[in-house]
Design a protein around this motif. Structure first.
Motif, PDB file in Angstrom:
ATOM      1  N   TYR A   1     -23.982 -45.445  83.304  1.00 41.33           N
ATOM      2  CA  TYR A   1     -24.724 -46.513  82.624  1.00 41.33           C
ATOM      3  C   TYR A   1     -25.705 -45.886  81.638  1.00 41.33           C
ATOM      4  CZ  TYR A   1     -22.901 -49.639  86.214  1.00 41.33           C
ATOM      5  OH  TYR A   1     -22.077 -50.361  87.041  1.00 41.33           O
ATOM      6  N   LYS A   2     -25.174 -45.221  80.654  1.00 44.13           N
ATOM      7  CA  LYS A   2     -26.024 -44.457  79.735  1.00 44.13           C
ATOM      8  C   LYS A   2     -26.881 -45.351  78.848  1.00 44.13           C
ATOM      9  CE  LYS A   2     -25.769 -41.107  75.945  1.00 44.13           C
ATOM     10  NZ  LYS A   2     -24.864 -40.316  75.082  1.00 44.13           N
ATOM     11  N   ASN A   3     -26.283 -46.415  78.266  1.00 45.76           N
ATOM     12  CA  ASN A   3     -26.979 -47.243  77.278  1.00 45.76           C
ATOM     13  C   ASN A   3     -27.609 -48.475  77.903  1.00 45.76           C
ATOM     14  OD1 ASN A   3     -26.233 -45.778  74.790  1.00 45.76           O
ATOM     15  ND2 ASN A   3     -24.150 -46.342  75.379  1.00 45.76           N
ATOM     16  N   GLY A   4     -28.801 -48.816  77.416  1.00 43.14           N
ATOM     17  CA  GLY A   4     -29.482 -50.008  77.911  1.00 43.14           C
ATOM     18  C   GLY A   4     -30.461 -50.570  76.909  1.00 43.14           C
ATOM     19  N   ILE A   5     -30.946 -51.757  77.209  1.00 41.88           N
ATOM     20  CA  ILE A   5     -31.983 -52.405  76.412  1.00 41.88           C
ATOM     21  C   ILE A   5     -33.143 -52.735  77.336  1.00 41.88           C
ATOM     22  CG2 ILE A   5     -32.625 -54.467  75.092  1.00 41.88           C
ATOM     23  CD1 ILE A   5     -29.870 -54.593  73.973  1.00 41.88           C
ATOM     24  N   MET A   6     -34.345 -52.416  76.900  1.00 38.25           N
ATOM     25  CA  MET A   6     -35.564 -52.711  77.649  1.00 38.25           C
ATOM     26  C   MET A   6     -36.386 -53.685  76.827  1.00 38.25           C
ATOM     27  SD  MET A   6     -38.378 -49.883  78.841  1.00 38.25           S
ATOM     28  CE  MET A   6     -40.132 -50.291  78.983  1.00 38.25           C
ATOM     29  N   ALA A   7     -36.804 -54.792  77.432  1.00 38.05           N
ATOM     30  CA  ALA A   7     -37.567 -55.814  76.712  1.00 38.05           C
ATOM     31  C   ALA A   7     -38.683 -56.339  77.602  1.00 38.05           C
ATOM     32  CB  ALA A   7     -36.663 -56.967  76.282  1.00 38.05           C
ATOM     33  N   SER A   8     -39.795 -56.718  76.980  1.00 36.06           N
ATOM     34  CA  SER A   8     -40.931 -57.244  77.741  1.00 36.06           C
ATOM     35  C   SER A   8     -40.935 -58.760  77.703  1.00 36.06           C
ATOM     36  CB  SER A   8     -42.250 -56.709  77.171  1.00 36.06           C
ATOM     37  OG  SER A   8     -42.420 -57.116  75.828  1.00 36.06           O
ATOM     38  N   PHE A   9     -41.432 -59.359  78.790  1.00 30.97           N
ATOM     39  CA  PHE A   9     -41.510 -60.811  78.921  1.00 30.97           C
ATOM     40  C   PHE A   9     -42.882 -61.171  79.470  1.00 30.97           C
ATOM     41  CE2 PHE A   9     -37.102 -59.936  78.748  1.00 30.97           C
ATOM     42  CZ  PHE A   9     -36.481 -61.069  78.254  1.00 30.97           C
ATOM     43  N   GLY A  10     -43.494 -62.202  78.895  1.00 27.89           N
ATOM     44  CA  GLY A  10     -44.789 -62.652  79.381  1.00 27.89           C
ATOM     45  C   GLY A  10     -45.928 -61.792  78.874  1.00 27.89           C
ATOM     46  N   ASN A  11     -47.140 -62.111  79.353  1.00 24.57           N
ATOM     47  CA  ASN A  11     -48.341 -61.406  78.921  1.00 24.57           C
ATOM     48  C   ASN A  11     -49.267 -61.171  80.116  1.00 24.57           C
ATOM     49  OD1 ASN A  11     -48.157 -61.406  75.822  1.00 24.57           O
ATOM     50  ND2 ASN A  11     -47.811 -63.567  76.308  1.00 24.57           N
ATOM     51  N   GLY A  12     -50.207 -60.233  79.935  1.00 19.38           N
ATOM     52  CA  GLY A  12     -51.228 -59.996  80.955  1.00 19.38           C
ATOM     53  C   GLY A  12     -50.639 -59.602  82.287  1.00 19.38           C
ATOM     54  N   ILE A  13     -51.234 -60.148  83.367  1.00 17.72           N
ATOM     55  CA  ILE A  13     -50.795 -59.761  84.710  1.00 17.72           C
ATOM     56  C   ILE A  13     -49.403 -60.309  85.037  1.00 17.72           C
ATOM     57  CG2 ILE A  13     -53.139 -59.555  85.604  1.00 17.72           C
ATOM     58  CD1 ILE A  13     -52.794 -62.301  86.876  1.00 17.72           C
ATOM     59  N   SER A  14     -48.949 -61.323  84.278  1.00 14.00           N
ATOM     60  CA  SER A  14     -47.623 -61.891  84.520  1.00 14.00           C
ATOM     61  C   SER A  14     -46.535 -61.178  83.725  1.00 14.00           C
ATOM     62  CB  SER A  14     -47.617 -63.380  84.159  1.00 14.00           C
ATOM     63  OG  SER A  14     -47.853 -63.554  82.773  1.00 14.00           O
ATOM     64  N   LYS A  15     -46.914 -60.200  82.928  1.00 17.37           N
ATOM     65  CA  LYS A  15     -45.943 -59.495  82.099  1.00 17.37           C
ATOM     66  C   LYS A  15     -44.961 -58.729  82.969  1.00 17.37           C
ATOM     67  CE  LYS A  15     -45.680 -56.078  78.371  1.00 17.37           C
ATOM     68  NZ  LYS A  15     -46.465 -55.236  77.442  1.00 17.37           N
ATOM     69  N   ARG A  16     -43.697 -58.776  82.593  1.00 16.90           N
ATOM     70  CA  ARG A  16     -42.683 -58.004  83.290  1.00 16.90           C
ATOM     71  C   ARG A  16     -41.741 -57.383  82.257  1.00 16.90           C
ATOM     72  NH1 ARG A  16     -40.598 -63.161  83.195  1.00 16.90           N
ATOM     73  NH2 ARG A  16     -38.332 -63.347  82.950  1.00 16.90           N
ATOM     74  N   ILE A  17     -41.008 -56.409  82.710  1.00 18.14           N
ATOM     75  CA  ILE A  17     -40.055 -55.722  81.856  1.00 18.14           C
ATOM     76  C   ILE A  17     -38.653 -56.017  82.372  1.00 18.14           C
ATOM     77  CG2 ILE A  17     -39.348 -53.525  80.859  1.00 18.14           C
ATOM     78  CD1 ILE A  17     -42.251 -54.290  80.200  1.00 18.14           C
ATOM     79  N   GLU A  18     -37.767 -56.367  81.471  1.00 17.29           N
ATOM     80  CA  GLU A  18     -36.375 -56.603  81.836  1.00 17.29           C
ATOM     81  C   GLU A  18     -35.531 -55.485  81.244  1.00 17.29           C
ATOM     82  OE1 GLU A  18     -34.007 -60.644  82.075  1.00 17.29           O
ATOM     83  OE2 GLU A  18     -33.980 -59.895  80.028  1.00 17.29           O
ATOM     84  N   ILE A  19     -34.690 -54.887  82.069  1.00 21.05           N
ATOM     85  CA  ILE A  19     -33.828 -53.801  81.625  1.00 21.05           C
ATOM     86  C   ILE A  19     -32.372 -54.176  81.907  1.00 21.05           C
ATOM     87  CG2 ILE A  19     -33.173 -51.385  81.979  1.00 21.05           C
ATOM     88  CD1 ILE A  19     -36.078 -50.811  82.749  1.00 21.05           C
TER      89      ILE A  19
END
Length: 289
Positions: A71-89
């Protein structure tokens, strides 16, 4: 850690907090790997220091190289703000065939999206869809699905003119690629959040699809484009939904209401940037055919 071949899925999806703790995952069946992932967090997937630097940015959508063999290639993106912020990969199996042209084009598109903003304008929805369709038809040299637009010509919405066009073109492209009957129905309605534009078509899929993960597993050759589109929508506050039941697919985008902020500071989408957007997507569309 190497995932055994028998457990490999086309897509791995992980939700991570800004500290690198794994909150949720899909597409992993190997119990030994799951234990290591839950114990060591993001460091199993990618370099933790690199992750932390990226996660501190306001919004991002960036291509990454993972540590996971297969699984060499991926996309990382952020969602939300502040303490509710999460990262989706999202990580894509190496068995999925992405050409270098598509990957490099998507990466460049991601860079442009991350630094581009526009003032929202009150735009005629019918005209915006027609213009996006014409642009896509030029790329395909007229070999496009027919569209039937059930939208009054005086119906308007607050949109970022050029970026909304990119979003609409991308949705049309996705449906164009999987279309079973050569026709796309488009309608619109008002919601409390904003203007909801619905794209509907028949497809060859016999499974039920609920969300981006299911869609990427069913149509892996569209996964990188679809995840990038979702990242862009999230960054712009646009709600994107994909579902399919009994061979009928619906994709809708809800563009948020907004007042034009006279004194806001923007990094505007210049004509040069927009031209580059369209060249990038033209290359993606043509290489994906």
């Amino acid at each position: 850690m190497i995932l055994e071949d028998k457990t490999q899925n086309k897509i791995i999806c992980l939700y991570v907090n800004i500290y690198g703790d794994i909150l949720y995952y899909k597409g992993i069946n190997d119990s030994a790997y799951i234990n290591e992932l839950e114990e060591n967090g993001i460091d199993v997937v990618m370099d933790k220091n690199s992750f932390l630097k990226l996660s501190m940015k306001g919004h991002l959508s960036v291509f990454i190289t993972s540590k996971i063999k297969g699984y060499k290639n991926g996309i990382m993106a952020s969602f939300g703000n502040g303490i509710s912020k999460r990262i989706e990969i999202f990580l894509f199996s190496d068995k999925m065939l992405f050409s270098n042209e598509i990957l490099s084009g998507l990466e460049r598109a991601s860079e442009l999206f991350n630094k581009s903003e526009e003032n929202k304008e009150d735009i005629y929805v019918y005209s915006q869809i027609s213009e996006a369709y014409r642009s896509l038809s030029e790329i395909y040299k007229g070999n496009t699905c027919a569209i039937k637009t059930h939208i009054a010509e005086d119906d308007t919405a607050m949109l970022e003119p050029n970026l909304s066009k990119i979003i609409i073109m991308s949705i049309l492209y996705i449906l164009q690629t999987i279309n079973a009957n050569g026709k796309i129905d488009i309608s619109a309605e008002n919601t409390d959040y904003g203007k909801k534009i619905i794209f509907a078509s028949d497809c060859y899929c016999v499974k039920s699809i609920n969300g981006i993960y299911d869609f990427c597993n069913e149509y892996p050759y569209l996964s990188a484009t679809s995840v990038l589109l979702r990242s862009l929508c999230n960054d712009k506050g646009v709600e994107l939904s994909i579902s399919c039941v009994n061979g009928h697919i619906n994709i809708f985008a809800v563009f948020p209401k907004a007042e034009v902020k006279e004194f806001s500071v923007f990094n505007p989408v210049t004509e040069e940037t927009l031209t580059e957007f369209f060249w990038i997507f033209a290359e993606i569309f043509n290489n994906a055919q």
